[in-house]
Design a protein around this motif. Structure first.
Motif: not given
Length: 223
Positions: A113, A117, A146, A149
Motif C-alpha cells: 500500500t 505508485d 488497492q 487506485r
C-alpha cells in the motif's frame, strides 16, 4: 548513509557507476556482474537507490543476482525500509530476482500500500512471485484494497498481479464489485473480465466496466 570504501578497485568501480554518462554506468554494472566480487555488493545496492535510468538499474540488479544470495539478500532487504522511494522500489524488484520465499516475511502490507505508485507496483509484482503456497487468498485480499487506485498504468499493474494469483481472486473481486466507490467497482469488473478472457485489452475492459457501473448506479439505489 553512504559507505566509505578503502579498496582502490572498489572506489574506481563506484566512480564509474556514478559517472554522468549512462553508457559508462551501464558498462560498469556489466563489468561488475561479469566478474562478481562481494566487495562490490554494497556499492551496487547503493547505486540502485539513486540510479535514474531504468536500463542501468536493471543491469545493477542483474549484477547483484550474480553474487551469492547469502551476501546480497540481507543488504537488499535492508533497503525495503529506506526513506527513498526509488531505493524501496528497486529493492523490491531485485528481491523478485534473488529473494525466493526467504524474502516473503519482509514484504509487508505497508509495501503493498506504499503511497508511491512505483513502489506499490514493484511490491505487487514481487509479492505474487514470492507468495508461499496457501497464502494466495490473504495476498489477494490485501491487493484488493488497492483496486481503483491511480491511473491506467497502475491499475493495469494491479490487475496483472491479481490475475497472477488465479481463481483465488474471484471472491475478493465479487466483493469489490459491490463497493461504494465506482472506481473500485469498475476496476474489479475489468479485472474479472480479463481473468475470464485474457485476450481482452485492459483499456477496453476498464472502459466497458465504467459504462456498466455508470448504468447500474450506486449500490443500493435500486434500479
Amino acid at each position: 548513509m553512504t559507505t566509505t570504501y578503502q579498496d582502490p578497485e572498489v572506489r574506481r568501480a563506484l566512480r564509474a557507476l556514478a559517472d554522468d554518462r549512462p553508457s559508462v554506468r551501464l558498462k560498469a554494472a556489466l563489468a561488475v556482474g561479469t566478474a562478481p566480487d562481494e566487495r562490490f555488493v554494497d556499492a551496487l545496492v547503493e547505486r540502485c537507490a539513486v540510479e535514474p535510468e531504468f536500463f542501468v538499474r536493471d543491469m545493477l540488479t542483474w549484477a547483484l543476482t550474480r553474487h551469492p544470495d547469502s551476501v546480497t539478500l540481507p543488504r537488499v532487504l535492508a533497503e525495503l525500509d529506506s526513506e527513498r522511494a526509488r531505493a524501496r522500489s528497486q529493492a523490491l524488484h531485485t528481491l523478485s530476482k534473488i529473494g525466493g520465499r526467504r524474502a516473503w516475511p519482509a514484504l509487508t502490507r505497508a509495501h503493498l500500500t506504499d503511497p508511491d505508485d512505483d513502489v506499490a507496483r514493484a511490491a505487487w509484482r514481487t509479492a505474487v512471485l514470492l507468495v508461499p503456497d496457501g497464502e494466495e487468498a490473504a495476498l489477494a485480499a490485501a491487493l484488493a484494497t488497492q483496486l481503483g487506485r491511480g491511473g491506467q498504468e497502475t491499475q493495469l499493474s494491479l490487475s496483472r498481479a491479481l490475475i497472477g494469483l488465479g481463481d483465488v481472486i474471484l471472491p475478493v473481486l465479487d466483493t469489490a464489485a459491490t463497493a461504494p466507490d465506482p472506481l473500485v467497482r469498475a476496476h474489479a469488473l475489468a479485472t474479472r473480465r480479463i481473468l475470464s478472457d485474457p485476450d481482452t485489452g485492459f483499456a477496453y475492459a476498464i472502459e466497458e466496466a465504467k459504462r456498466v457501473v455508470a448504468l447500474d448506479g450506486a449500490p443500493g439505489e435500486g434500479h
